[in-house]
Enzyme design. Structure first.
Site, mmCIF file in Angstrom:
data_model
loop_
_atom_site.group_PDB
_atom_site.id
_atom_site.type_symbol
_atom_site.label_atom_id
_atom_site.label_comp_id
_atom_site.label_asym_id
_atom_site.label_seq_id
_atom_site.Cartn_x
_atom_site.Cartn_y
_atom_site.Cartn_z
ATOM 1 C CG ASN A 158 -1.538 1.230 1.615
ATOM 2 O OD1 ASN A 158 -1.864 2.122 0.584
ATOM 3 N ND2 ASN A 158 -2.455 1.488 2.610
ATOM 4 C CD1 TRP A 159 3.685 0.887 -2.584
ATOM 5 C CD2 TRP A 159 3.608 1.940 -4.642
ATOM 6 N NE1 TRP A 159 4.455 0.345 -3.305
ATOM 7 C CE2 TRP A 159 4.693 0.693 -4.542
ATOM 8 C CE3 TRP A 159 3.691 2.614 -5.718
ATOM 9 C CZ2 TRP A 159 5.331 0.210 -5.854
ATOM 10 C CZ3 TRP A 159 4.082 2.021 -6.915
ATOM 11 C CH2 TRP A 159 5.083 0.861 -7.094
ATOM 12 N N GLY A 217 2.356 2.541 10.803
ATOM 13 C CA GLY A 217 3.291 3.581 10.647
ATOM 14 C C GLY A 217 3.948 4.302 11.869
ATOM 15 C CG HIS A 265 -6.000 2.089 5.074
ATOM 16 N ND1 HIS A 265 -5.361 3.046 6.183
ATOM 17 C CD2 HIS A 265 -4.975 1.366 5.149
ATOM 18 C CE1 HIS A 265 -4.161 2.913 6.297
ATOM 19 N NE2 HIS A 265 -3.753 1.911 5.950
ATOM 20 C CD GLU A 283 -3.509 -2.331 7.556
ATOM 21 O OE1 GLU A 283 -2.249 -2.471 6.886
ATOM 22 O OE2 GLU A 283 -4.210 -1.157 7.343
ATOM 23 N N GLY A 309 2.720 -1.008 4.425
ATOM 24 C CA GLY A 309 2.706 0.391 3.944
ATOM 25 C C GLY A 309 4.358 0.981 3.769
ATOM 26 N N GLY A 310 4.776 1.551 4.877
ATOM 27 C CA GLY A 310 6.198 2.270 4.762
ATOM 28 C C GLY A 310 7.176 1.429 4.033
HETATM 29 P P1 PGA Z 1 2.580 0.525 7.577
HETATM 30 O O1 PGA Z 1 1.099 0.729 7.087
HETATM 31 O O2 PGA Z 1 3.460 -0.553 7.071
HETATM 32 O O3 PGA Z 1 3.531 1.625 7.394
HETATM 33 O O4 PGA Z 1 2.682 0.562 9.198
HETATM 34 C C1 PGA Z 1 0.378 -0.111 6.959
HETATM 35 C C2 PGA Z 1 -0.847 0.127 6.126
HETATM 36 O O5 PGA Z 1 -1.458 1.349 6.680
HETATM 37 O O6 PGA Z 1 -1.429 -0.458 5.415
#
Ligand code: PGA
Length: 254
Positions: free
Chosen positions: A9-10, A170, A94, A164, A231-232
């Site tokens: 997920n960019w 994040g 999300h 999540e 994400g990151g």
């Molecule tokens: P993260 O984000 O890996 O940066 O914690 C995950 C997401 O929000 O899907």
């Protein structure tokens, strides 16, 4: 057997040129990964250019959001009909959409229905806040999100759920693998109650929240965890490739 899914997920990162460069860096390695499905979810503006790059590859394409109407006076929105045939997946509900853009379970429910109607596979995100977690309300919050987001839905071809915890997204503070596995087990029980055990047994449930190359093996080795929403760490080609490789290796040994 549920094939593990590793989804990138960019979020609101990468210009189209940067998205192309990132795909070019990752693609040769992602294509050789066996035993896991990989998915890239770039920003809308890069959807078509990434679709061209992924054409004829085993790597799937997804969107990060969609509106629930097919067409009309909805300035700025993208419809499921527009994405169908271009993307295979769409991330819905999300926590950033819920908290920053006011998406309720009722809106998410409309979006899940609209996606399924055109054959887009929803990745339905659920997860509790830190306050809910501290108050011991994880189960209650997550099962309500699931029940309301899936209300009235009986046919769920390709549905994926992503657990999540909001406090893990994040933050660099991932849930423990055992904690995530336990909540995901509960999610499967709720799915079973809603749709029957066959559907629940076939539905992939991912973990998301500060997943990286160092911790993925622990998550993916858990019996109930069928992959990750990243994400990151998915914005760094080498790191994302390592996550995919580690997942393939860990599931093989499991
Ligand atoms: P993260 O984000 O890996 O940066 O914690 C995950 C997401 O929000 O899907």
């Amino acid at each position: 057997m549920r094939k593990p899914l590793i989804a990138a997920n960019w979020k609101m990162n990468t210009t189209p040129a940067e998205a192309v460069a990132l795909v070019r860096q990752m693609l040769p390695e992602l294509e050789t990964a066996t035993g896991v499905e990989t998915l890239l979810c770039p920003p809308f503006i890069s959807t078509l250019v990434v679709a061209d790059l992924l054409n004829h590859s085993s790597v799937m394409l997804g969107a990060q959001n969609v509106y629930y109407e097919d067409k009309g006076a909805f300035t700025g929105e993208i419809s499921p009909l527009m994405l169908a045939g271009v993307c295979q997946y769409v991330i819905l509900g999300h926590s950033e959409r819920r908290s920053l853009f006011g998406e309720s379970n009722q809106i998410v429910n409309k979006k899940v229905k609209a996606a399924l109607k055109v054959g887009l596979k929803p990745i339905l995100c659920v997860g509790e806040s830190l306050a809910d977690n501290d108050a011991g309300k994880t189960q209650e919050v997550v099962s309500t999100q699931l029940r309301q987001s899936l209300d009235g839905i009986k046919e769920v071809v390709g549905l994926v759920v992503a657990y999540e915890p909001v406090w893990a997204i994040g933050t660099g503070r991932a849930a423990s693998a055992a904690q995530a596995n336990k909540t995901i087990e509960m999610i499967r029980d709720v799915l079973s109650a809603l749709m029957g055990c066959e559907v629940a047994g076939a539905t992939r449930i991912l973990y998301g929240g500060s997943v990286n190359a160092a911790n993925i093996a622990e998550f993916i080795s858990q019996p109930e965890i069928d992959g990750a929403l990243v994400g990151g760490a998915s914005l760094k080609a080498a790191e994302f490739i390592s996550i995919v490789r580690e997942s393939a290796a860990a599931k093989r040994c499991h």
